[in-house]
Write a protein that holds these residues in place. Structure first.
Motif, PDB file in Angstrom:
ATOM      1  N   LEU A 168       1.318  35.585   2.371  1.00 58.85           N
ATOM      2  CA  LEU A 168       1.101  36.834   1.645  1.00 58.85           C
ATOM      3  C   LEU A 168       0.548  37.919   2.567  1.00 58.85           C
ATOM      4  CD1 LEU A 168      -0.322  35.471  -1.720  1.00 58.85           C
ATOM      5  CD2 LEU A 168       1.737  36.881  -1.458  1.00 58.85           C
ATOM      6  N   PHE A 169      -0.262  37.526   3.516  1.00 58.57           N
ATOM      7  CA  PHE A 169      -0.789  38.488   4.486  1.00 58.57           C
ATOM      8  C   PHE A 169       0.352  39.141   5.260  1.00 58.57           C
ATOM      9  CE2 PHE A 169      -2.077  39.411   8.871  1.00 58.57           C
ATOM     10  CZ  PHE A 169      -3.112  40.297   8.653  1.00 58.57           C
ATOM     11  N   HIS A 170       1.340  38.337   5.678  1.00 59.60           N
ATOM     12  CA  HIS A 170       2.456  38.881   6.445  1.00 59.60           C
ATOM     13  C   HIS A 170       3.472  39.596   5.557  1.00 59.60           C
ATOM     14  CE1 HIS A 170       0.990  37.126  10.098  1.00 59.60           C
ATOM     15  NE2 HIS A 170       1.060  35.893   9.626  1.00 59.60           N
ATOM     16  N   LEU A 171       3.587  39.193   4.300  1.00 58.69           N
ATOM     17  CA  LEU A 171       4.460  39.917   3.372  1.00 58.69           C
ATOM     18  C   LEU A 171       3.898  41.312   3.101  1.00 58.69           C
ATOM     19  CD1 LEU A 171       5.286  37.018   0.894  1.00 58.69           C
ATOM     20  CD2 LEU A 171       6.930  38.230   2.340  1.00 58.69           C
ATOM     21  N   ASP A 172       2.580  41.406   3.030  1.00 57.80           N
ATOM     22  CA  ASP A 172       1.895  42.702   3.026  1.00 57.80           C
ATOM     23  C   ASP A 172       2.388  43.639   1.928  1.00 57.80           C
ATOM     24  OD1 ASP A 172       0.112  44.658   3.876  1.00 57.80           O
ATOM     25  OD2 ASP A 172       1.531  45.496   5.325  1.00 57.80           O
ATOM     26  N   GLY A 173       2.293  43.183   0.687  1.00 60.82           N
ATOM     27  CA  GLY A 173       2.552  44.091  -0.417  1.00 60.82           C
ATOM     28  C   GLY A 173       3.959  44.048  -0.971  1.00 60.82           C
ATOM     29  N   GLY A 174       4.330  45.140  -1.653  1.00 53.44           N
ATOM     30  CA  GLY A 174       5.596  45.217  -2.361  1.00 53.44           C
ATOM     31  C   GLY A 174       5.402  44.815  -3.815  1.00 53.44           C
ATOM     32  N   LYS A 175       6.382  45.188  -4.653  1.00 52.61           N
ATOM     33  CA  LYS A 175       6.302  44.869  -6.085  1.00 52.61           C
ATOM     34  C   LYS A 175       7.324  43.822  -6.509  1.00 52.61           C
ATOM     35  CE  LYS A 175       4.455  49.382  -7.465  1.00 52.61           C
ATOM     36  NZ  LYS A 175       4.664  50.578  -8.347  1.00 52.61           N
ATOM     37  N   THR A 176       8.422  43.714  -5.763  1.00 49.39           N
ATOM     38  CA  THR A 176       9.472  42.749  -6.098  1.00 49.39           C
ATOM     39  C   THR A 176       9.765  41.879  -4.890  1.00 49.39           C
ATOM     40  OG1 THR A 176      11.148  44.416  -5.545  1.00 49.39           O
ATOM     41  CG2 THR A 176      10.534  44.190  -7.861  1.00 49.39           C
ATOM     42  N   LEU A 177      10.028  40.590  -5.133  1.00 52.25           N
ATOM     43  CA  LEU A 177      10.209  39.648  -4.024  1.00 52.25           C
ATOM     44  C   LEU A 177      11.344  38.675  -4.329  1.00 52.25           C
ATOM     45  CD1 LEU A 177       7.639  37.842  -1.862  1.00 52.25           C
ATOM     46  CD2 LEU A 177       9.180  36.419  -3.218  1.00 52.25           C
ATOM     47  N   LEU A 178      12.188  38.455  -3.332  1.00 49.89           N
ATOM     48  CA  LEU A 178      13.239  37.431  -3.372  1.00 49.89           C
ATOM     49  C   LEU A 178      12.863  36.336  -2.392  1.00 49.89           C
ATOM     50  CD1 LEU A 178      16.151  36.426  -4.115  1.00 49.89           C
ATOM     51  CD2 LEU A 178      16.946  37.750  -2.139  1.00 49.89           C
TER      52      LEU A 178
END
Length: 234
Positions: free
Chosen positions: A36-46
């Motif tokens: 999650l740290f590297h994904l660093d946000g956003g509202k939608t995820l695949l």
């Protein structure tokens, strides 16, 4: 000779759990926090190759909408059970592989990720995956490929160089076993390594650049022979 992906799809079709180092919830939570740290946000995820949703359910509180994709019916069966148990009502599941996935999507995403599965694709297939993913990526989005096998470190891990009780005799024994495995796999026309292909980060970065992405890579905190590739538009 069948394509390696078909061999791997056959291998995983009845599996019910992912290839995490430990299956405890404590470890999964720590691994998810790192990602999650590297994904660093956003509202939608695949999440491509979501497996039994062991990480996906930890991502769920951080996103408005998530889609998990896997080519294993048994994995998705377990994922559905886990999602229901965790009460994650914002997750949808899709049965698909890297080729059939895209035609089944109904919207684009802020983050497109995959953990421990991209190494089952050839470089040509990774090229196509990144191209396809880029068409479903929102402005300012990221493609994050987690836990790729590092071609510089993976062979050392396989022969036990990172073990706590490493010694020369054990290294020689493991090296001999690995050589035997490769030879037998070649004779029987099957994948030489069930964990997939090991790629130097520069090869993945070259593909990312081809499709207009900048890429940074970082070493995995929990798998000493793997790295994460984080791609974003320049």
């Amino acid at each position: 000779m069948p394509k390696p992906k078909n061999v791997w799809e056959e291998f995983f079709k009845d599996k019910k759990h992912g290839g995490h180092r430990y299956s405890s919830e404590e470890f999964l939570a720590m691994e998810a926090r790192e990602k999650l740290f590297h994904l660093d946000g956003g509202k939608t995820l695949l999440d491509f190759g979501c497996g039994s949703a062991e990480l996906l359910t930890y991502y769920a509180p951080e996103y408005e909408k998530l889609v998990g994709v896997d080519f294993s019916p048994s994995m998705l069966g377990e994922a559905s059970k886990r999602i229901k148990k965790k009460g994650c009502n914002n997750i949808d599941l899709i049965l698909a592989n890297h080729e059939t996935l895209w035609e089944k999507l109904e919207f684009s995403f802020d983050r497109i990720t995959a953990a421990g599965v991209i190494q089952y694709l050839t470089l040509q297939e990774i090229d196509k995956f990144i191209f396809d993913a880029s068409r479903y990526l929102n402005r300012g989005g990221k493609i994050v490929l987690f836990d790729l096998l590092d071609s510089r470190l993976y062979p050392l891990w396989k022969v036990g160089l990172f073990s706590k009780d490493v010694n020369c005799l054990k290294i020689l024994r493991k090296a001999g076993f690995e050589l035997q495995t490769v030879v037998l796999a070649s004779i029987k026309n099957r994948p030489k390594d069930i964990l997939g292909f090991a790629y130097h980060p520069n090869k993945i970065e070259k593909i990312a650049s081809k499709h207009g992405f900048k890429m940074i890579y970082v070493c995995s905190m929990y798998y000493e022979y793997k790295y994460h590739a984080i791609m974003f538009r320049a």
